[in-house]
Design an enzyme around this catalytic site. Structure first.
Site, short mmCIF file in Angstrom:
data_model
loop_
_atom_site.label_atom_id
_atom_site.label_comp_id
_atom_site.label_asym_id
_atom_site.label_seq_id
_atom_site.Cartn_x
_atom_site.Cartn_y
_atom_site.Cartn_z
N LYS A 128 -6.53 92.92 -82.90
CA LYS A 128 -7.47 91.83 -82.61
C LYS A 128 -8.91 92.33 -82.75
O LYS A 128 -9.22 93.47 -82.37
CB LYS A 128 -7.22 91.29 -81.20
N SER A 150 -6.54 82.81 -77.73
CA SER A 150 -7.49 83.16 -78.78
C SER A 150 -6.96 84.24 -79.73
O SER A 150 -7.61 84.51 -80.74
CB SER A 150 -8.79 83.65 -78.14
N SER A 207 -4.23 83.88 -73.74
CA SER A 207 -4.46 84.21 -75.15
C SER A 207 -3.42 85.11 -75.79
O SER A 207 -3.46 85.31 -77.01
CB SER A 207 -5.85 84.84 -75.33
#
Lengths: 94, 591
Positions: free
Chosen positions: B140, B218, B242
């Site tokens: 990420k 996210s 997330s």
């Protein structure tokens, strides 16, 4: 003598405030911090953010969250603030 | 139907089925065959008991190049270790898929092809014995990666190149993993993946032509990269769902560990008290492998210190681990079911009410989802999938326990108490807020709201966290070992572990199957219980084995609400204007 902590209870905040009062609060608070919303467009749905939507969000936030948190009453001898509760539970496990 | 059944894939790969499907029994051997895991000594490491004969396997079959990306993380690690697959061919296979499909999926915002291939050549040359030697991962884009741009999809960090690795990524790298690239995410880890101005980027791998199907956020790109076989596994962060939300949205197994279990050092913060790094993986065994490496104390993050020793996650997912018997207490694992989990949803009004355009969705309650008929059908399918999941676990020996909510659950898990986190993000980014609020793009509103919550309420909210945790421990975990959850926020608020995993499929507006996810929570630092039960569940079911078809094999359904992402067929191109996330849509899509 220590008092037995009373269980939390919920009461209701009923203070009504106007948009104008909230706007003054928001602008004053942001000015004290040096945060300037005027760089945003005043009202532009196509912009990522605009003053109208940010202020609307802030007013709704202020009408709901602080009062709801304040309404949840604790006994003064109740729990201390803990920002890492899971870790505290492990640290106190012995 | 546009879907790959991985069980059929494995049946085709006879040699692989015979030799390379890493069982948990062999995973312990993998993990201990090479260098010790980075970090501290693990207490009670049952993995160390992996017998040498567990490593004596039939001659390995070589998967075809097109099949390399179908391997789970554990399978790939084992084939690499045994020399049946080379790191270069594995990395090339993933880069080929990224090159072919990522223009459509947009899972990555940076791909480091040259560096990845160089690292793979080194891995093949040195034949390292670390557990993940040569395995390609997606990371990420809020994890620091030395020398590689780390933007968090924000204006603030658009040119930021860190000079060190986040601790958890460093541990994966030291375990031999290879960085394929950085994944798309919601700006500063809010909402689903988008540009800083809110333009949607990442597709759900199960509906690559449909922008109305959220990839979950996210950690959107991390989920899409794994689901679309563009990485073996990935990392995410969770402040408000997330990891578990995108895992549920894309048929993955994602675990959000307890606060402190994985170091946050070198990860761009959204909050101090609720950010949790963890893996998004193809199954519970892969999640255990990733977490085993990522977890552990880190002197650079005091939140990770003084905690119980890291359990043996790999041992917990072994087939012979007795997963549905509680390892310490004995007896059946007790799964608590909170009220509402199996309630039949009410049909929506006909026609479903239009959303009110003036509703500020950061309002006095959790944002409402427009309950269309399609959403209702999905709710019905979700309840049915939950019933099946619990019945399966009960048949396997788990005890299902009906519970009441803890005393103050409704009040203390409300949207308002969830907002107690907001001043933390505002403080972290105060200098940027003072410099120019336009840097926050589409996600500015909660940063401003965080500046408006007085300290007294923050302190009171922090007292409430302890009340909530005590009630959860005393009223829930006194009666069960794992508990069902329907939203991630309550356990995110108090730092408890969660696991998201697939429990079924439903065909919705896209005309294609879409995963339905389940979620369990556990006591502090009981990730091994979560992993053990879900690994056992996955040995009895095949939801986690299903893979989405490639975009070229799917056709956009006619008449779906959001419109197709592009034409049918094999084109890897995509619309350049796929739409924008609502400024006030943060809570629905996770952070």
């Amino acid at each position: 003598m220590a008092r037995r902590p009373a269980p939390p209870r919920s009461v209701t905040s009923s203070q009504e405030v106007t948009d104008e009062q909230l706007d003054a609060y928001i602008h004053t608070r942001l000015a004290l911090l040096g945060v300037d919303l005027s760089v945003l467009p005043a009202d532009d749905e196509d912009a990522p953010a605009d003053q109208r939507r940010i202020m609307a969000s802030a007013r709704r936030f202020l009408r709901s969250t602080p009062g709801a948190i304040a309404d949840f009453e604790f006994d003064p001898m109740g729990p201390a603030p803990v920002i890492y509760p899971a870790e505290v539970s492990a640290w106190n496990r012995g | 139907m546009g879907e790959v059944n991985r069980r059929r894939f494995l049946e085709r790969m006879t040699a692989l089925t015979a030799t390379a499907v890493a069982t948990p029994a062999t995973l312990g051997a993998i993990a201990n065959a090479g260098s010790r895991f980075p970090g501290e000594t693990r207490a009670g490491s049952r993995a160390a008991a992996g017998r040498p004969d567990e490593l004596k396997l039939p001659p390995a079959g070589r998967p075809q190049p097109a099949e390399l990306t179908e391997l789970t993380l554990a399978e790939a690690a084992r084939l690499l270790r045994d020399g049946d697959v080379g790191a270069v061919e594995l990395v090339e296979a993933y880069l080929a898929r990224i090159g072919r499909w990522d223009a459509r999926y947009q899972a990555f915002n940076t791909v480091v092809s040259r560096d990845a291939l160089e690292a793979a050549r080194t891995a093949d040359r040195t034949r390292g014995r670390a557990p993940l030697t040569g395995v390609p991962l997606a990371i990420k884009d809020n994890y620091f990666t030395a020398g590689v741009r780390t933007t968090a999809n924000s204006f603030i960090f658009e040119d930021f190149v860190p000079d060190f690795d986040a601790t958890s990524w460093a541990r994966l790298r030291d375990a031999g993993a290879i960085l394929l690239g950085k994944t798309q995410m919601g700006p500063l880890a809010t909402t689903a993946a988008s540009t800083p101005t809110g333009e949607r980027t990442t597709a759900n791998a199960w509906a690559p032509h449909h922008d109305d199907v959220s990839p979950g956020g996210s950690s959107s790109g991390s989920a899409t990269a794994v689901a679309a076989r563009m990485a073996a596994s990935s990392t995410g962060t969770q402040t408000g769902g997330s990891i578990t939300n995108p895992s549920n949205a894309q048929g993955l197994t994602g675990i959000k560990p307890t606060m402190g279990r994985v170091s946050l050092h070198g990860i761009l913060p959204l909050t101090y008290t609720r950010d949790h790094p963890g893996p998004l993986a193809r199954d519970a065994v892969d999640a255990a492998l990733m977490l085993q490496i990522m977890a552990g104390p880190d002197p650079a993050d005091p939140r990770s210190l003084g905690l119980p020793p890291v359990p043996d996650y790999l041992g917990a997912v072994r087939e012979d681990a007795g997963a549905l018997t509680h390892p310490e207490r004995g007896g059946a694992v007790r799964i608590g079911v909170l009220p509402g989990f199996l309630d039949e949803p009410e049909p929506p009004e006909d026609p479903a009410p239009d959303p009110d355009p003036d509703i500020d969705r950061i309002g006095s309650s959790f944002p409402r989802r427009e309950r269309t008929q399609a959403a209702y059908r999905r709710e019905v399918a979700t309840v049915e999938a939950r019933r099946r999941m619990l019945a399966t676990l009960e048949e396997m020996g788990a005890e299902i326990v009906a519970l009441d909510f803890p005393t103050h659950w409704e009040a203390l898990t409300s949207f308002n108490f969830n907002n107690v986190r907001l001043p933390e993000r505002s403080e972290i980014f105060l200098e940027h807020l003072r410099d120019d609020v336009r840097k926050f793009g589409v996600s500015l509103a909660p940063w401003i709201n965080g500046l408006l919550l007085p300290a007294a309420e923050y302190v009171r909210g922090s007292r409430a966290r302890l009340v909530l945790l005590r009630e959860v421990l005393d009223e829930v975990f006194a009666r069960c070992d794992l508990v069902t959850q329907t939203a991630p926020f309550p356990f995110d608020m108090v730092g408890l572990p969660l696991i998201g995993f697939p429990i079924g499929f439903e065909t919705g507006s896209t005309g294609y199957p879409r995963p339905i996810g389940g979620m369990f929570g556990a006591e502090p630092y009981a990730e091994h219980h979560l992993l053990a039960v879900i690994a056992a569940y996955q040995r009895a079911t095949d939801w986690h084995l299903r893979r989405p078809a490639d975009p070229g094999e799917l056709r956009p359904a006619e008449g779906n609400g959001g419109g197709p992402r592009g034409g049918a067929g094999g084109s890897a191109g995509r619309d350049r204007s796929p739409g924008r996330y609502d400024l006030f849509d943060v809570m629905e899509r996770g952070e």
